[in-house]
Design a protein around this motif. Sequence first.
Motif, PDB file in Angstrom:
ATOM      1  N   LEU A   1      -6.203  -3.506  -0.488  1.00  0.00           N
ATOM      2  CA  LEU A   1      -5.200  -2.968   0.439  1.00  0.00           C
ATOM      3  C   LEU A   1      -5.933  -2.409   1.642  1.00  0.00           C
ATOM      4  O   LEU A   1      -6.841  -1.582   1.504  1.00  0.00           O
ATOM      5  CB  LEU A   1      -4.349  -1.890  -0.244  1.00  0.00           C
ATOM      6  N   ASP A   2      -5.485  -2.862   2.816  1.00  0.00           N
ATOM      7  CA  ASP A   2      -6.265  -2.611   4.014  1.00  0.00           C
ATOM      8  C   ASP A   2      -5.468  -1.752   4.992  1.00  0.00           C
ATOM      9  O   ASP A   2      -4.992  -2.229   6.008  1.00  0.00           O
ATOM     10  CB  ASP A   2      -6.632  -3.977   4.622  1.00  0.00           C
ATOM     11  N   GLY A   3      -5.295  -0.487   4.642  1.00  0.00           N
ATOM     12  CA  GLY A   3      -4.544   0.401   5.533  1.00  0.00           C
ATOM     13  C   GLY A   3      -3.049   0.166   5.446  1.00  0.00           C
ATOM     14  O   GLY A   3      -2.352   0.056   6.454  1.00  0.00           O
ATOM     15  N   LEU A   4      -2.549   0.119   4.224  1.00  0.00           N
ATOM     16  CA  LEU A   4      -1.129  -0.211   4.000  1.00  0.00           C
ATOM     17  C   LEU A   4      -0.202   0.953   4.361  1.00  0.00           C
ATOM     18  O   LEU A   4      -0.394   2.083   3.913  1.00  0.00           O
ATOM     19  CB  LEU A   4      -0.918  -0.576   2.526  1.00  0.00           C
ATOM     20  N   ASP A   5       0.796   0.653   5.187  1.00  0.00           N
ATOM     21  CA  ASP A   5       1.879   1.607   5.489  1.00  0.00           C
ATOM     22  C   ASP A   5       3.176   1.040   4.936  1.00  0.00           C
ATOM     23  O   ASP A   5       3.517  -0.101   5.228  1.00  0.00           O
ATOM     24  CB  ASP A   5       2.040   1.785   7.005  1.00  0.00           C
ATOM     25  N   LEU A   6       3.856   1.850   4.146  1.00  0.00           N
ATOM     26  CA  LEU A   6       5.099   1.388   3.539  1.00  0.00           C
ATOM     27  C   LEU A   6       5.991   2.597   3.350  1.00  0.00           C
ATOM     28  O   LEU A   6       5.544   3.640   2.875  1.00  0.00           O
ATOM     29  CB  LEU A   6       4.774   0.749   2.186  1.00  0.00           C
ATOM     30  N   ASP A   7       7.240   2.475   3.781  1.00  0.00           N
ATOM     31  CA  ASP A   7       8.168   3.601   3.680  1.00  0.00           C
ATOM     32  C   ASP A   7       9.401   3.130   2.914  1.00  0.00           C
ATOM     33  O   ASP A   7      10.091   2.222   3.347  1.00  0.00           O
ATOM     34  CB  ASP A   7       8.560   4.052   5.101  1.00  0.00           C
ATOM     35  N   VAL A   8       9.636   3.734   1.764  1.00  0.00           N
ATOM     36  CA  VAL A   8      10.812   3.390   0.961  1.00  0.00           C
ATOM     37  C   VAL A   8      11.703   4.622   0.896  1.00  0.00           C
ATOM     38  O   VAL A   8      11.413   5.577   0.165  1.00  0.00           O
ATOM     39  CB  VAL A   8      10.417   2.945  -0.465  1.00  0.00           C
ATOM     40  N   PRO A   9      12.771   4.664   1.694  1.00  0.00           N
ATOM     41  CA  PRO A   9      13.646   5.840   1.719  1.00  0.00           C
ATOM     42  C   PRO A   9      14.239   6.116   0.338  1.00  0.00           C
ATOM     43  O   PRO A   9      14.426   5.187  -0.450  1.00  0.00           O
ATOM     44  CB  PRO A   9      14.748   5.438   2.706  1.00  0.00           C
ATOM     45  N   ALA A  10      14.536   7.368   0.066  1.00  0.00           N
ATOM     46  CA  ALA A  10      15.135   7.735  -1.214  1.00  0.00           C
ATOM     47  C   ALA A  10      16.403   6.931  -1.433  1.00  0.00           C
ATOM     48  O   ALA A  10      17.256   6.842  -0.546  1.00  0.00           O
ATOM     49  CB  ALA A  10      15.444   9.224  -1.232  1.00  0.00           C
ATOM     50  N   GLY A  11      16.517   6.341  -2.589  1.00  0.00           N
ATOM     51  CA  GLY A  11      17.718   5.607  -2.951  1.00  0.00           C
ATOM     52  C   GLY A  11      17.770   4.177  -2.456  1.00  0.00           C
ATOM     53  O   GLY A  11      18.697   3.445  -2.794  1.00  0.00           O
ATOM     54  N   ALA A  12      16.777   3.772  -1.661  1.00  0.00           N
ATOM     55  CA  ALA A  12      16.798   2.406  -1.116  1.00  0.00           C
ATOM     56  C   ALA A  12      16.230   1.410  -2.123  1.00  0.00           C
ATOM     57  O   ALA A  12      15.471   1.772  -3.012  1.00  0.00           O
ATOM     58  CB  ALA A  12      15.985   2.348   0.178  1.00  0.00           C
TER      59      ALA A  12
ATOM     60  N   VAL B   1       9.438   7.340  -1.133  1.00  0.00           N
ATOM     61  CA  VAL B   1       8.053   6.901  -1.367  1.00  0.00           C
ATOM     62  C   VAL B   1       7.420   6.472  -0.048  1.00  0.00           C
ATOM     63  O   VAL B   1       8.014   5.690   0.702  1.00  0.00           O
ATOM     64  CB  VAL B   1       8.021   5.705  -2.351  1.00  0.00           C
ATOM     65  N   ARG B   2       6.231   6.999   0.220  1.00  0.00           N
ATOM     66  CA  ARG B   2       5.505   6.551   1.426  1.00  0.00           C
ATOM     67  C   ARG B   2       4.052   6.234   1.114  1.00  0.00           C
ATOM     68  O   ARG B   2       3.357   7.033   0.469  1.00  0.00           O
ATOM     69  CB  ARG B   2       5.503   7.664   2.479  1.00  0.00           C
ATOM     70  N   PHE B   3       3.616   5.091   1.583  1.00  0.00           N
ATOM     71  CA  PHE B   3       2.192   4.749   1.601  1.00  0.00           C
ATOM     72  C   PHE B   3       1.742   4.944   3.046  1.00  0.00           C
ATOM     73  O   PHE B   3       2.363   4.399   3.957  1.00  0.00           O
ATOM     74  CB  PHE B   3       1.960   3.284   1.218  1.00  0.00           C
ATOM     75  N   GLU B   4       0.704   5.748   3.245  1.00  0.00           N
ATOM     76  CA  GLU B   4       0.231   6.004   4.607  1.00  0.00           C
ATOM     77  C   GLU B   4      -1.235   5.605   4.730  1.00  0.00           C
ATOM     78  O   GLU B   4      -2.112   6.268   4.154  1.00  0.00           O
ATOM     79  CB  GLU B   4       0.384   7.494   4.940  1.00  0.00           C
ATOM     80  N   GLY B   5      -1.484   4.523   5.419  1.00  0.00           N
ATOM     81  CA  GLY B   5      -2.852   4.056   5.661  1.00  0.00           C
ATOM     82  C   GLY B   5      -3.658   3.896   4.378  1.00  0.00           C
ATOM     83  O   GLY B   5      -4.835   4.248   4.329  1.00  0.00           O
ATOM     84  N   VAL B   6      -3.010   3.332   3.359  1.00  0.00           N
ATOM     85  CA  VAL B   6      -3.682   3.263   2.049  1.00  0.00           C
ATOM     86  C   VAL B   6      -4.685   2.107   2.009  1.00  0.00           C
ATOM     87  O   VAL B   6      -4.363   0.958   2.282  1.00  0.00           O
ATOM     88  CB  VAL B   6      -2.645   3.116   0.905  1.00  0.00           C
ATOM     89  N   ARG B   7      -5.889   2.482   1.674  1.00  0.00           N
ATOM     90  CA  ARG B   7      -6.972   1.533   1.508  1.00  0.00           C
ATOM     91  C   ARG B   7      -7.392   1.559   0.039  1.00  0.00           C
ATOM     92  O   ARG B   7      -7.460   2.630  -0.565  1.00  0.00           O
ATOM     93  CB  ARG B   7      -8.162   2.014   2.348  1.00  0.00           C
ATOM     94  N   PHE B   8      -7.662   0.405  -0.479  1.00  0.00           N
ATOM     95  CA  PHE B   8      -8.061   0.361  -1.889  1.00  0.00           C
ATOM     96  C   PHE B   8      -8.784  -0.936  -2.208  1.00  0.00           C
ATOM     97  O   PHE B   8      -8.439  -1.997  -1.692  1.00  0.00           O
ATOM     98  CB  PHE B   8      -6.827   0.477  -2.803  1.00  0.00           C
ATOM     99  N   GLY B   9      -9.803  -0.849  -3.060  1.00  0.00           N
ATOM    100  CA  GLY B   9     -10.433  -2.032  -3.633  1.00  0.00           C
ATOM    101  C   GLY B   9     -10.843  -1.718  -5.061  1.00  0.00           C
ATOM    102  O   GLY B   9     -11.183  -0.579  -5.365  1.00  0.00           O
ATOM    103  N   TYR B  10     -10.733  -2.705  -5.939  1.00  0.00           N
ATOM    104  CA  TYR B  10     -11.196  -2.470  -7.315  1.00  0.00           C
ATOM    105  C   TYR B  10     -12.716  -2.367  -7.328  1.00  0.00           C
ATOM    106  O   TYR B  10     -13.290  -1.629  -8.115  1.00  0.00           O
ATOM    107  CB  TYR B  10     -10.744  -3.612  -8.235  1.00  0.00           C
ATOM    108  N   ASP B  11     -13.355  -3.154  -6.426  1.00  0.00           N
ATOM    109  CA  ASP B  11     -14.807  -3.113  -6.279  1.00  0.00           C
ATOM    110  C   ASP B  11     -15.102  -2.637  -4.866  1.00  0.00           C
ATOM    111  O   ASP B  11     -14.359  -2.962  -3.941  1.00  0.00           O
ATOM    112  CB  ASP B  11     -15.401  -4.515  -6.476  1.00  0.00           C
ATOM    113  N   PRO B  12     -16.199  -1.900  -4.705  1.00  0.00           N
ATOM    114  CA  PRO B  12     -16.481  -1.330  -3.385  1.00  0.00           C
ATOM    115  C   PRO B  12     -16.659  -2.385  -2.291  1.00  0.00           C
ATOM    116  O   PRO B  12     -16.364  -2.131  -1.131  1.00  0.00           O
ATOM    117  CB  PRO B  12     -17.785  -0.533  -3.598  1.00  0.00           C
ATOM    118  N   ASP B  13     -17.081  -3.593  -2.677  1.00  0.00           N
ATOM    119  CA  ASP B  13     -17.362  -4.605  -1.643  1.00  0.00           C
ATOM    120  C   ASP B  13     -16.159  -5.511  -1.359  1.00  0.00           C
ATOM    121  O   ASP B  13     -16.271  -6.476  -0.628  1.00  0.00           O
ATOM    122  CB  ASP B  13     -18.589  -5.443  -2.040  1.00  0.00           C
TER     123      ASP B  13
END
Length: 229
Positions: free
Chosen positions: A20-31, A4-16
């Motif tokens: 999540l502000d550019g989230l990078d997260l790497d979860v190797p298989a099986g970890a 699983v990889r999150f690459e520069g993930v940005r997200f808001g429930y509301d536009p303003d």
Amino acid sequence: RGHVRFEGVRFGYDPDRTILDGLDLDVPAGATVAVVGPSGAGKSTLARLLYRFYDVGAGRITIDGQDIAQVTQGSLRAAIGIVPQDTVLFNDTIGYNIAYGREGADDDEVAQAARGAAIAGFIERQPDGYATRVGERGLKLSGGEKQRVAIARTLLKNPPILILDEATSALDSRTEADILATLEAVERGRTTIVIAHRLSTIVAADRIVVLDQGRVAEQGSHAELLRAG
Ligand code: ADP
Ligand code: ADP
């Protein structure tokens, strides 16, 4: 599989409001990766994005290199099991509640699921065997037992990726540690994301990620994070 990889993930429930502000997260298989951090940091949000309850605003999330935006909802949901904090059980037997993890399970599968769960320690054995507990109605269970049923139910669909979304956070720390130890013993090799509150209960994670205000503030092993204070 199950990288699983999150690459520069940005997200808001509301536009303003960015969650999540550019989230990078790497979860190797099986970890096994634990995600901790203050309430409101965005921990549950990242689980919801991985399951595509919501779409990312920018960046991407991949599983084994494939953007989840290109994967059908059905295969994504087959690949990921989520156990939430508050499990609602059917007013039925433990066996039925576990077998519900697979659509159309028959009586044999119900019994098999319950036995597997008992052997794995997800249902406590009673002196007269697991069968009485399996046939017992779920509403009488303790919080810890309910969460074990919820985990057993999710494991029955055999997802390559398992997310515990504060699944044990409401329990006392000893029960939480017991459940995580059971998982550790029987679930080696499955990609597991444990969203948790207490650093003390998650010693066994390969890596701990501290999320703060939608970004990775720190990450490392349990020992490394304790050293960093
Ligand atoms: P955590 O799991 O780290 O406690 P969450 O991911 O649940 O944090 O929430 C992150 C932020 O997003 C919080 O400020 C929360 O209030 C907000 N939030 C969560 N769910 C929603 C929603 N459905 N609509 C709007 N805001 C939400
Ligand atoms: P399945 O695909 O296994 O038939 P669902 O797609 O309904 O089942 O849900 C899969 C898992 O996600 C279940 O364990 C369920 O408890 C959990 N889940 C469903 N909706 C939510 C939600 N809004 N927030 C957190 N977890 C959820």
